[in-house]
Design an enzyme around this catalytic site. Structure first.
Site, PDB file in Angstrom:
ATOM      1  N   MET A   1     -16.899 -11.802 -30.375  1.00 28.86           N
ATOM      2  CA  MET A   1     -16.526 -13.151 -30.771  1.00 28.86           C
ATOM      3  C   MET A   1     -15.909 -13.139 -32.162  1.00 28.86           C
ATOM      4  O   MET A   1     -16.218 -12.283 -32.986  1.00 28.86           O
ATOM      5  CB  MET A   1     -17.763 -14.064 -30.779  1.00 28.86           C
ATOM      6  CG  MET A   1     -18.339 -14.364 -29.418  1.00 28.86           C
ATOM      7  SD  MET A   1     -19.655 -15.609 -29.479  1.00 28.86           S
ATOM      8  CE  MET A   1     -20.993 -14.653 -30.185  1.00 28.86           C
TER       9      MET A   1
ATOM     10  N   HIS B   1     -21.727  -5.349 -34.683  1.00 30.96           N
ATOM     11  CA  HIS B   1     -22.557  -6.466 -35.134  1.00 30.96           C
ATOM     12  C   HIS B   1     -23.900  -6.445 -34.408  1.00 30.96           C
ATOM     13  O   HIS B   1     -23.969  -6.709 -33.217  1.00 30.96           O
ATOM     14  CB  HIS B   1     -21.866  -7.798 -34.863  1.00 30.96           C
ATOM     15  CG  HIS B   1     -20.596  -7.990 -35.630  1.00 30.96           C
ATOM     16  ND1 HIS B   1     -19.618  -8.867 -35.241  1.00 30.96           N
ATOM     17  CD2 HIS B   1     -20.139  -7.411 -36.774  1.00 30.96           C
ATOM     18  CE1 HIS B   1     -18.618  -8.826 -36.097  1.00 30.96           C
ATOM     19  NE2 HIS B   1     -18.907  -7.945 -37.036  1.00 30.96           N
TER      20      HIS B   1
ATOM     21  N   ASP C   1     -13.440 -10.975 -36.917  1.00 26.26           N
ATOM     22  CA  ASP C   1     -13.762  -9.905 -37.849  1.00 26.26           C
ATOM     23  C   ASP C   1     -13.058  -8.625 -37.422  1.00 26.26           C
ATOM     24  O   ASP C   1     -13.091  -8.234 -36.262  1.00 26.26           O
ATOM     25  CB  ASP C   1     -15.281  -9.682 -37.885  1.00 26.26           C
ATOM     26  CG  ASP C   1     -15.701  -8.644 -38.914  1.00 26.26           C
ATOM     27  OD1 ASP C   1     -14.981  -8.491 -39.926  1.00 26.26           O
ATOM     28  OD2 ASP C   1     -16.755  -8.006 -38.722  1.00 26.26           O
TER      29      ASP C   1
ATOM     30  N   SER D   1     -18.406  -6.254 -31.398  1.00 26.58           N
ATOM     31  CA  SER D   1     -19.459  -7.268 -31.524  1.00 26.58           C
ATOM     32  C   SER D   1     -20.042  -7.532 -30.143  1.00 26.58           C
ATOM     33  O   SER D   1     -20.502  -6.607 -29.480  1.00 26.58           O
ATOM     34  CB  SER D   1     -18.897  -8.540 -32.177  1.00 26.58           C
ATOM     35  OG  SER D   1     -19.932  -9.457 -32.450  1.00 26.58           O
ATOM     36  N   THR D   2     -20.006  -8.782 -29.678  1.00 23.73           N
ATOM     37  CA  THR D   2     -20.595  -9.127 -28.386  1.00 23.73           C
ATOM     38  C   THR D   2     -20.018  -8.270 -27.260  1.00 23.73           C
ATOM     39  O   THR D   2     -18.806  -8.213 -27.081  1.00 23.73           O
ATOM     40  CB  THR D   2     -20.345 -10.612 -28.073  1.00 23.73           C
ATOM     41  OG1 THR D   2     -20.813 -11.400 -29.155  1.00 23.73           O
ATOM     42  CG2 THR D   2     -21.062 -11.019 -26.800  1.00 23.73           C
TER      43      THR D   2
END
Length: 349
Positions: free
Chosen positions: A286, A193, A289, A167-168
């Site tokens: 973050m 993401h 998930d 993600s991030t």
């Protein structure tokens, strides 16, 4: 008592500066210490206010936001959240911003500003808050230099599949893995993401600098050696079996673990495959998930790897996975591609 997050807003629109100031100032732990209308103004106010987070538009008079971002990340690295209408198009601008180390991107509405900003205000707040505690990495100018040949000669390995969730900070992290992969690599499936429209640009950029073929995943594709399939920004990616063949499956269902595409959906689908020897990797991001899905993979015999805290932009997803026992090996980002080679071709280490 929580320390106040100091924010500098840089946008040439007075209305946008006003809206963002209202959104962020409404948070008890946030203070907008200043606003700037262009790069020169922002540079002076960074020196004056020493903000924790900068929000930045791409389109600005004088020096554009990307050029300014590159100067910031070279001379005075700091957490930057890019808020721009250009980021909605999934163009090279967004990829360039992410490669330069921008923490997150937010698509700025182009009409119905007040109403549209009300809808995305929580997203802006959460990304600015996370940016304040995230790590800032210096620009890696060698990230897309041609990588040396890996020396892999054999075409087979005991592993059938590699799965990656991020993600991030994941765009930069993936760049430290995919270009190093051998053309004989097992098929790689990735859930990163990102909003719809961005993945095609990411896949194209990676494909230009990799020995493997990188593409945005399509539905019902047969997984092939030397290929990387990245989930579209608005659909879940799963791996299914069709006889002895593994294929992609895309679905437009509800969010899972707060996301679509979801890393948990990808990892769980692989955990449920019979007779599949896989490697699962969870990278910076973050939230949590992918943690449960990675645990399921490990419980069913997969090798699992988590990025370490020191090299994660946000140590959220890897931490959540480690805390529940889903991660077998914790590695710094720069060693993950080396570990993949050692796992897949141990005699050629």
């Amino acid at each position: 008592m929580t320390e106040t997050i100091k924010i500098l807003i840089c946008d040439d629109s007075a209305l946008i500066r006003s809206i963002l100031t209202a959104i962020l100032s409404a948070e008890a732990d946030m203070e907008v210490v200043g606003t700037a209308i262009h790069a020169k103004d922002a540079r002076e106010k960074i020196k004056k206010f020493n903000p924790d987070v900068l929000t930045l538009d791409i389109e600005m008079p004088g020096m554009d936001g990307l050029s300014f971002l590159e100067k910031i990340m070279t001379l005075r690295p700091m957490p930057v959240v890019m808020i721009s209408s250009l980021t909605q198009k999934g163009t090279a601008s967004t990829m360039k911003a992410m490669e330069l180390g921008v923490f997150e991107v937010v698509g700025k509405p182009t009409h119905g500003l007040k109403e549209k900003f009300d809808i995305i205000s929580d997203d802006i707040v959460s990304k600015v808050r996370a940016a304040a505690t995230g790590k800032v990495s210096p620009i890696n100018r060698d990230a897309f230099l041609d990588k040396p040949e890996d020396g892999i000669k054999q075409t087979s390995t005991e592993f059938d599949l590699i799965a990656i969730g991020s993600s991030t900070g994941g765009v930069v992290a993936i760049k430290e893995i995919i270009p190093y992969l051998s053309k004989y690599s097992p098929p790689v499936v990735i859930t990163q993401h990102m909003p719809p429209g961005y993945i095609e640009s990411l896949a194209k950029r990676l494909n230009e600098h990799s020995k493997v073929t990188v593409k945005e995943a399509e539905d019902n594709e047969t997984l092939q050696t030397g290929y990387v399939y990245i989930a579209p920004g608005d659909q879940h990616l799963e791996v299914i079996r069709s006889g002895a063949i593994m294929k992609t499956k895309l679905s437009d269902g509800e969010t899972v673990s707060g996301h679509k595409p979801s890393v948990d959906v990808l990892f769980n689908s692989i955990a449920n495959l019979s007779l599949c020897k896989a490697i699962g990797i969870i990278l910076t991001g973050m939230g949590k998930d992918g943690a449960q899905g990675l645990l399921s993979m490990r419980e069913r015999g997969s090798k699992t790897i988590g990025q370490d805290e020191a090299t994660s932009v946000v140590y959220g997803m890897p931490k959540a996975a480690s805390e529940i026992g889903a991660v077998e090996d914790v590695l710094p980002l720069q060693k993950i591609h080396t570990e993949l080679k050692a796992l897949c071709w141990p005699e050629q280490r």
